[in-house]
Each structure stands twice: as C-alpha cells, then as structure tokens.
Motif scaffolding. Sequence first.
Motif, PDB file in Angstrom:
ATOM      1  N   ASN A  29       0.851  -1.196   0.000  1.00 34.80           N
ATOM      2  CA  ASN A  29       0.000   0.000   0.000  1.00 34.80           C
ATOM      3  C   ASN A  29       0.881   1.239   0.000  1.00 34.80           C
ATOM      4  O   ASN A  29       1.760   1.369   0.847  1.00 34.80           O
ATOM      5  CB  ASN A  29      -0.911   0.023   1.226  1.00 34.80           C
ATOM      6  N   PHE A  30       0.658   2.145  -0.954  1.00 34.01           N
ATOM      7  CA  PHE A  30       1.396   3.402  -1.008  1.00 34.01           C
ATOM      8  C   PHE A  30       0.508   4.572  -0.622  1.00 34.01           C
ATOM      9  O   PHE A  30       0.933   5.452   0.097  1.00 34.01           O
ATOM     10  CB  PHE A  30       1.993   3.624  -2.406  1.00 34.01           C
ATOM     11  N   ASP A  31      -0.721   4.627  -1.132  1.00 34.60           N
ATOM     12  CA  ASP A  31      -1.647   5.718  -0.826  1.00 34.60           C
ATOM     13  C   ASP A  31      -3.065   5.147  -0.913  1.00 34.60           C
ATOM     14  O   ASP A  31      -3.670   5.132  -1.980  1.00 34.60           O
ATOM     15  CB  ASP A  31      -1.447   6.873  -1.800  1.00 34.60           C
ATOM     16  N   ASP A  90      -5.999   6.175   0.211  1.00 37.31           N
ATOM     17  CA  ASP A  90      -7.057   7.102  -0.197  1.00 37.31           C
ATOM     18  C   ASP A  90      -7.101   7.318  -1.708  1.00 37.31           C
ATOM     19  O   ASP A  90      -8.167   7.513  -2.284  1.00 37.31           O
ATOM     20  CB  ASP A  90      -6.898   8.451   0.507  1.00 37.31           C
ATOM     21  N   ALA A  91      -5.944   7.283  -2.363  1.00 32.08           N
ATOM     22  CA  ALA A  91      -5.880   7.499  -3.811  1.00 32.08           C
ATOM     23  C   ALA A  91      -6.022   6.198  -4.597  1.00 32.08           C
ATOM     24  O   ALA A  91      -6.044   6.210  -5.823  1.00 32.08           O
ATOM     25  CB  ALA A  91      -4.577   8.184  -4.180  1.00 32.08           C
ATOM     26  N   THR A 144      -6.926   3.982  -9.722  1.00 34.67           N
ATOM     27  CA  THR A 144      -6.471   5.068  -8.847  1.00 34.67           C
ATOM     28  C   THR A 144      -7.281   6.332  -9.090  1.00 34.67           C
ATOM     29  O   THR A 144      -8.029   6.439 -10.054  1.00 34.67           O
ATOM     30  CB  THR A 144      -4.982   5.386  -9.080  1.00 34.67           C
ATOM     31  N   SER A 166       0.515   7.572 -11.303  1.00 33.15           N
ATOM     32  CA  SER A 166       0.974   7.728  -9.925  1.00 33.15           C
ATOM     33  C   SER A 166       2.469   7.470  -9.852  1.00 33.15           C
ATOM     34  O   SER A 166       2.995   6.603 -10.554  1.00 33.15           O
ATOM     35  CB  SER A 166       0.270   6.720  -9.005  1.00 33.15           C
TER      36      SER A 166
END
Length: 84
Positions: free
Chosen positions: A22-24, A26-27, A62, A75
């Motif tokens: 997981n990097f972001d 919410d996005a 995304t 991204s």
Amino acid sequence: MTSQRLGKIPLVLGMPIILNQNFDVDAGIVNGCVGTLKSVRFREGVNGERHAISCVIKTLSTSPDPLPHLASHESAVLQDTVDI
C-alpha cells in the motif's frame, strides 16, 4: 533468457505491473493494484549497475486527480526506504 541473476527482471516501459504494498490507500494506490509501467528513474552504482529508485505507473483503479506533471490515473511509486 536474461543474463541477470535470479530475482532480477528487466523493466520494460508498457509492461504490466502489480503492486505488492500500500502506497496511498485514499488514492487507490494499494496492494493488488494492476497497471502499466510508464517510466523509471535509476541511480547508477559505482560499477555502472542501475538501481531503480522510482517509477510512474498508470492504473485506472487510482484517483483520476494526478500529482503535478502526471497524466490522469498516473501515480509515482518510490522505492521502499524503511529499515527495521
């Protein structure tokens, strides 16, 4: 067959990718996210070997609102810098 050591794969623009971290959240840049490799940044080692330090991926899962200088659904993904 590549001449690289086991565990090394060539990075080819346009190749399919799948994130395993997981990097972001919410996005939508999350583990299991499938996309395409758009670009790669490297640093060069003392013996001329190249080490990937970041890349840009495109995935429709995304957020369509990109960072500045990126297209919709693109991204930036950075190398893992966490030491435990």
